[in-house]
Enzyme design. Sequence first.
Site, PDB file in Angstrom:
ATOM      1  N   SER A 255       0.794  -1.232   0.000  1.00  0.00           N
ATOM      2  CA  SER A 255       0.000   0.000   0.000  1.00  0.00           C
ATOM      3  C   SER A 255       0.825   1.279   0.000  1.00  0.00           C
ATOM      4  O   SER A 255       0.335   2.325  -0.415  1.00  0.00           O
ATOM      5  CB  SER A 255      -0.955   0.004   1.198  1.00  0.00           C
ATOM      6  OG  SER A 255      -0.235  -0.107   2.395  1.00  0.00           O
TER       7      SER A 255
ATOM      8  N   HIS B  38      -5.095  -3.646  -2.972  1.00  0.00           N
ATOM      9  CA  HIS B  38      -4.695  -2.688  -4.006  1.00  0.00           C
ATOM     10  C   HIS B  38      -4.481  -3.340  -5.364  1.00  0.00           C
ATOM     11  O   HIS B  38      -4.021  -2.681  -6.289  1.00  0.00           O
ATOM     12  CB  HIS B  38      -3.406  -1.964  -3.585  1.00  0.00           C
ATOM     13  CG  HIS B  38      -3.616  -1.074  -2.408  1.00  0.00           C
ATOM     14  ND1 HIS B  38      -4.124   0.199  -2.512  1.00  0.00           N
ATOM     15  CD2 HIS B  38      -3.420  -1.305  -1.084  1.00  0.00           C
ATOM     16  CE1 HIS B  38      -4.207   0.732  -1.303  1.00  0.00           C
ATOM     17  NE2 HIS B  38      -3.794  -0.156  -0.418  1.00  0.00           N
TER      18      HIS B  38
ATOM     19  N   LYS C 176     -11.225   0.385  -2.421  1.00  0.00           N
ATOM     20  CA  LYS C 176     -10.275   0.915  -3.418  1.00  0.00           C
ATOM     21  C   LYS C 176     -10.967   0.904  -4.784  1.00  0.00           C
ATOM     22  O   LYS C 176     -11.847   1.719  -5.009  1.00  0.00           O
ATOM     23  CB  LYS C 176      -8.991   0.091  -3.423  1.00  0.00           C
ATOM     24  CG  LYS C 176      -8.581  -0.477  -2.078  1.00  0.00           C
ATOM     25  CD  LYS C 176      -7.834   0.485  -1.209  1.00  0.00           C
ATOM     26  CE  LYS C 176      -7.437  -0.149   0.112  1.00  0.00           C
ATOM     27  NZ  LYS C 176      -7.424   0.779   1.225  1.00  0.00           N
TER      28      LYS C 176
HETATM   29  C1  LIG Z   1      -3.312  -3.693   1.900  1.00  0.00           C
HETATM   30  C2  LIG Z   1      -4.539  -3.272   2.656  1.00  0.00           C
HETATM   31  N1  LIG Z   1      -5.242  -4.218   3.309  1.00  0.00           N
HETATM   32  C3  LIG Z   1      -6.339  -3.904   4.004  1.00  0.00           C
HETATM   33  C4  LIG Z   1      -6.799  -2.611   4.088  1.00  0.00           C
HETATM   34  C5  LIG Z   1      -8.020  -2.300   4.894  1.00  0.00           C
HETATM   35  O1  LIG Z   1      -9.085  -2.101   4.051  1.00  0.00           O
HETATM   36  P1  LIG Z   1     -10.391  -1.304   4.491  1.00  0.00           P
HETATM   37  O2  LIG Z   1     -10.194   0.111   4.093  1.00  0.00           O
HETATM   38  O3  LIG Z   1     -11.469  -1.964   3.692  1.00  0.00           O
HETATM   39  O4  LIG Z   1     -10.575  -1.493   5.939  1.00  0.00           O
HETATM   40  C6  LIG Z   1      -6.127  -1.607   3.409  1.00  0.00           C
HETATM   41  C7  LIG Z   1      -6.619  -0.218   3.474  1.00  0.00           C
HETATM   42  O5  LIG Z   1      -5.970   0.738   3.275  1.00  0.00           O
HETATM   43  C8  LIG Z   1      -4.958  -1.940   2.683  1.00  0.00           C
HETATM   44  O6  LIG Z   1      -4.245  -0.996   2.050  1.00  0.00           O
END
Ligand SMILES: Cc1ncc(COP(=O)(O)O)c(C=O)c1O
Length: 443
Positions: free
Chosen positions: A184, A212, A243
């Site tokens: 991320s 992502h 996303k």
């Molecule tokens: C790699 C990754 N996993 C999980 C999440 C968590 O997702 P959510 O926004 O649906 O809670 C994010 C959010 O930024 C993320 O970047």
Amino acid sequence: MARDLFQKCREYSDSADARAQGFYPYFRCIEQSYGNHVVCGGEEKIMIGSNNYLGLAQDPRIVEAACKATRQFGAGCTGSRLLNGTISLHNQLEEALASFLGRESALLFSTGFFANQGALAALTEADDIILCDRENHASIIEGCQVAPARLVPYRHNSVDALRNRLKRIPKESGRLIIMDGVFSMSGDMADLPPMVKAAKEYDAIMYVDEAHSLGVVGPQGRGVVHHFGLNDDVEIVMGTFSKSFGSMGGFISGSQEMIEFVKHKARCFIFTASLAPAVVGGVLKALEIMQAEPERIEMLWRNTRKMHEGFQSIGFKIGSTQSPIVPILIGSEAKAFAFAQRLFEEGVFAIPAIYPAVRYGEAIVRTSFMSTHTEEDLDKVLDIFAKIARELGTFDDPAYTEPGRRRNVFDFALPQRSGAEEVRGDSGNSSRNGSELHAAVSR
Ligand SMILES: Cc1ncc(COP(=O)(O)O)c(C=O)c1O
């Protein structure tokens, strides 16, 4: 006398200090959003700080599907999936996701954060080991801390480091290897094929977080696992709707029996209200559009390539990104804040990322691009970045030329629980909780 829990709140002044200096970058209020552009304080800004990769968050067909679901089922489900909170749209979406990803079954969670936490906590036991890439998302690290298993970090995207850890794990311990499909902050893609090979050799479960990568990578946006043709070799694929799907919520997918177990055991699935009808109706439509309009993904990659080349030709270091997430290295935390503030003043919305999101002294301005950015938007962004770099002397700054030294850190982050600093690679001591087992495998 009892400790005053609010003492730290009275003493906390980091955010106020940054506001006083004029470069506090958080909680910027958006009054109107058109996806690629937003309005803040009455002024239009080019948005390059969102994960709306396919521009679907504002798609009128999705907004209409969300409204239709609301009219049919109401504003919320007012309960847990387990009890009164399952509507037909939840089941439809789970089936559609399973079929899209070629998995037996899928399970929705109210956020992606909960999906990681719920799955890790439900599936692991004490003395199991979770091998976790040091640059994994905070929700994974948090999930590891809630899970009974022990967290063992390994060097970012390094199969050698992973193998080194795997070698030391006691024979009887269960082992799960978890990584972001696309990371991320760095935008790197997981080096999945050798990881999968190592997992097989050492009898480990593979878990890939495609937050992502869905809608971005792989055929029709099916993610990194499909990109590498490894769907049969990865037991758990997790994703978010926050996303490319332009909404909120998350899911895990895998075998029918694994999903059946998690849906009866994961506390953050059972003890929270289910996703609202508007969200599920909208995400179902987004999934349909993603598959029907592959040109969106092509545009996203055209824009991504343009920005990788554009930033590098100006002289910015963008790390090893392989995705629409383009980290612009600044180095010093203070300068990253100043840079982001100047961007905002010039009409560009982007957010700096500092420790613990990135390593100390390697602050970035995190940019991310969308299929709906126009050539004009992107050219303007590049011009503005070049202008500000000249103005702030970014390329001559030692914090940029030799990043990684700790300088002038703004500590906006909440205190981390033990283990988090170790995951980011800032601590030489890896024996979290004083566990000998942990120390042995993570040395
Ligand atoms: C790699 C990754 N996993 C999980 C999440 C968590 O997702 P959510 O926004 O649906 O809670 C994010 C959010 O930024 C993320 O970047």
